[in-house]
Design a protein around this motif. Structure first.
Motif, short mmCIF file in Angstrom:
data_model
loop_
_atom_site.label_atom_id
_atom_site.label_comp_id
_atom_site.label_asym_id
_atom_site.label_seq_id
_atom_site.Cartn_x
_atom_site.Cartn_y
_atom_site.Cartn_z
N ASN A 15 0.81 -1.06 0.20
CA ASN A 15 -0.10 0.04 0.08
C ASN A 15 0.87 1.44 -0.02
N GLU A 16 0.74 1.92 -0.96
CA GLU A 16 1.57 3.24 -1.07
C GLU A 16 1.05 4.30 0.19
N ASN A 17 -0.30 4.11 0.71
CA ASN A 17 -0.31 5.16 1.58
C ASN A 17 -0.36 4.26 3.22
N SER A 18 0.61 3.75 3.41
CA SER A 18 0.55 2.72 4.43
C SER A 18 0.64 3.51 5.58
N THR A 23 -2.24 4.23 10.36
CA THR A 23 -2.78 5.14 11.50
C THR A 23 -4.13 4.81 11.77
N ASP A 24 -4.91 4.51 10.74
CA ASP A 24 -6.28 4.34 10.71
C ASP A 24 -6.38 2.71 11.49
N ALA A 29 -7.04 -1.06 16.29
CA ALA A 29 -6.32 -1.82 17.32
C ALA A 29 -6.25 -1.51 18.64
N ARG A 30 -6.24 0.04 18.81
CA ARG A 30 -6.44 0.67 20.26
C ARG A 30 -7.48 0.25 20.93
N LEU A 31 -8.61 0.50 20.10
CA LEU A 31 -10.05 0.35 20.60
C LEU A 31 -10.22 -1.32 21.08
N LEU A 32 -9.80 -2.15 20.19
CA LEU A 32 -9.67 -3.90 20.52
C LEU A 32 -9.00 -4.02 21.60
N ILE A 33 -7.79 -3.46 21.93
CA ILE A 33 -6.97 -3.68 23.16
C ILE A 33 -7.52 -3.25 24.47
N ALA A 34 -8.20 -2.22 24.39
CA ALA A 34 -8.87 -1.52 25.47
C ALA A 34 -10.09 -2.49 26.02
N LEU A 48 2.77 -4.65 16.67
CA LEU A 48 3.17 -4.49 15.59
C LEU A 48 2.81 -3.02 14.71
N LEU A 49 1.73 -2.56 15.00
CA LEU A 49 1.29 -1.38 14.78
C LEU A 49 1.89 -0.22 15.34
N GLU A 50 1.95 -0.28 16.81
CA GLU A 50 2.51 0.76 17.71
C GLU A 50 4.06 0.87 17.10
N LYS A 51 4.71 -0.22 16.86
CA LYS A 51 6.19 -0.19 16.31
C LYS A 51 6.10 0.75 15.24
N ASN A 52 5.30 0.43 14.08
CA ASN A 52 5.35 1.00 12.89
C ASN A 52 4.63 2.35 13.01
N PHE A 53 3.62 2.74 13.37
CA PHE A 53 2.92 3.88 13.32
C PHE A 53 2.53 4.53 14.67
#
Length: 134
Positions: A15-18, A23-24, A29-34, A48-53
């Motif tokens: 994805n070019e707009n990764s 971020t989306d 994912a933050r809602l899920l972990i809550a 993974l997401l926190e590490k990258n974004f």
């Protein structure tokens, strides 16, 4: 399970707009972990997401939780340990090196592949860097 994480990684590469997509996805994912803070799959995805974004310290915390919630020496534990040590090497190289020294004593071959060789490579890299600073 592994395919969902691998699918995420592939989608991010293609994805070019990764950054925007990441971020989306991180927001979701933050809602899920809550809602499910101790679910291993959600912890790993958030790491993974926190590490990258997002927040590297949250990524480290999530990987530590994944590590402590899995059987020592297993694939998920090794993946989490590698990520803990890799993230720690960015902020506390001597601390990461100490953990890798301990890991090598307990697991002389560093563990199952593909993480055994990546842990060993990180260990060699940190040792060389530490030797270069003496």
């Amino acid at each position: 399970y592994q395919t969902s994480v691998a699918g995420y990684a592939l989608a991010m590469e293609e994805n070019e707009n990764s950054s925007e997509v990441g971020t989306d996805v991180l927001r979701i994912a933050r809602l899920l972990i809550a809602a499910y803070p101790k679910t291993n799959r959600i912890l790993e995805l958030n790491a993974l997401l926190e590490k990258n974004f997002g927040d590297q310290s949250l990524a480290l915390s999530h990987w530590r939780a994944v590590s402590s919630g899995n059987s020592k020496g297993g694939h998920q534990w090794l993946q989490a340990r590698y990520n803990v040590m890799q993230l720690l090497s960015m902020t506390d190289p001597s601390g990461a090196l100490a953990l890798l020294d301990q890991h090598e004593l307990l697991y002389p071959n560093y563990g199952l592949e593909p993480y055994g060789s990546t842990l060993k490579a990180l260990h060699v890299q940190l040792k060389a860097s530490a030797d270069g600073h003496k």
